[in-house]
Write a protein that holds these residues in place. Structure first.
Motif, short mmCIF file in Angstrom:
data_model
loop_
_atom_site.label_atom_id
_atom_site.label_comp_id
_atom_site.label_asym_id
_atom_site.label_seq_id
_atom_site.Cartn_x
_atom_site.Cartn_y
_atom_site.Cartn_z
N ILE A 192 27.22 30.29 -2.73
CA ILE A 192 26.60 30.25 -1.41
C ILE A 192 25.61 29.08 -1.34
O ILE A 192 25.59 28.33 -0.37
CB ILE A 192 25.89 31.57 -1.09
CG1 ILE A 192 26.89 32.73 -1.08
CG2 ILE A 192 25.14 31.50 0.23
CD1 ILE A 192 28.00 32.60 -0.07
N ALA A 193 24.81 28.92 -2.39
CA ALA A 193 23.80 27.86 -2.40
C ALA A 193 24.43 26.48 -2.35
O ALA A 193 23.89 25.56 -1.73
CB ALA A 193 22.92 28.00 -3.63
N ARG A 194 25.58 26.30 -2.99
CA ARG A 194 26.24 24.99 -3.04
C ARG A 194 27.12 24.72 -1.83
O ARG A 194 27.60 23.61 -1.64
CB ARG A 194 27.08 24.87 -4.31
CG ARG A 194 26.25 24.75 -5.55
CD ARG A 194 27.14 24.52 -6.74
NE ARG A 194 27.91 25.73 -6.99
CZ ARG A 194 28.23 26.17 -8.20
NH1 ARG A 194 27.87 25.50 -9.26
NH2 ARG A 194 28.92 27.26 -8.36
N SER A 195 27.36 25.73 -1.01
CA SER A 195 28.24 25.54 0.13
C SER A 195 27.52 24.79 1.24
O SER A 195 26.30 24.82 1.35
CB SER A 195 28.77 26.88 0.64
OG SER A 195 27.72 27.63 1.20
N SER A 196 28.30 24.12 2.05
CA SER A 196 27.75 23.43 3.21
C SER A 196 28.84 23.36 4.26
O SER A 196 29.99 23.66 4.00
CB SER A 196 27.26 22.03 2.84
OG SER A 196 28.35 21.23 2.43
N GLY A 197 28.48 22.98 5.45
CA GLY A 197 29.47 22.87 6.51
C GLY A 197 28.90 22.16 7.72
O GLY A 197 27.70 21.89 7.79
#
Length: 92
Positions: A71-76
């Motif tokens: 979750i922490a490494r995700s982006s969008g």
């Protein structure tokens, strides 16, 4: 626990029913991809609801657990609020 839930449903009617179920539990991030934050009981309830909709020789649903680091490494970009790390998570 965070989950990425992915469905592949061949019939448009079942697809709409499954989408309604999934959207009650989480956020749609693509056509048949949902981000959800579920405890064990909620995951079981979701799986039970989808099991009643799917034709198991034609359709599928997959549940991928995501850790806090995922979750922490995700982006969008674009629409959607995404899942934010909870207060118990530290990002350094």
């Amino acid at each position: 626990m965070h989950y990425l839930v992915i469905t592949d449903i061949s019939d448009p009617r079942r697809l709409r029913l499954a989408a309604r179920v999934c959207e009650r539990w989480g956020e749609r991030v693509q056509e048949s991809v949902y981000l959800m934050e579920l405890d064990t009981e909620e995951l079981f309830q979701l799986q039970t609801a989808l099991h009643k909709i799917l034709h198991h020789n034609e359709d599928s649903a997959r549940y991928y657990p995501l850790c806090a680091m995922d979750i922490a490494r995700s982006s969008g970009e674009g629409l959607g609020r995404g899942l934010q790390p909870g207060a118990a998570h530290w990002i350094i």
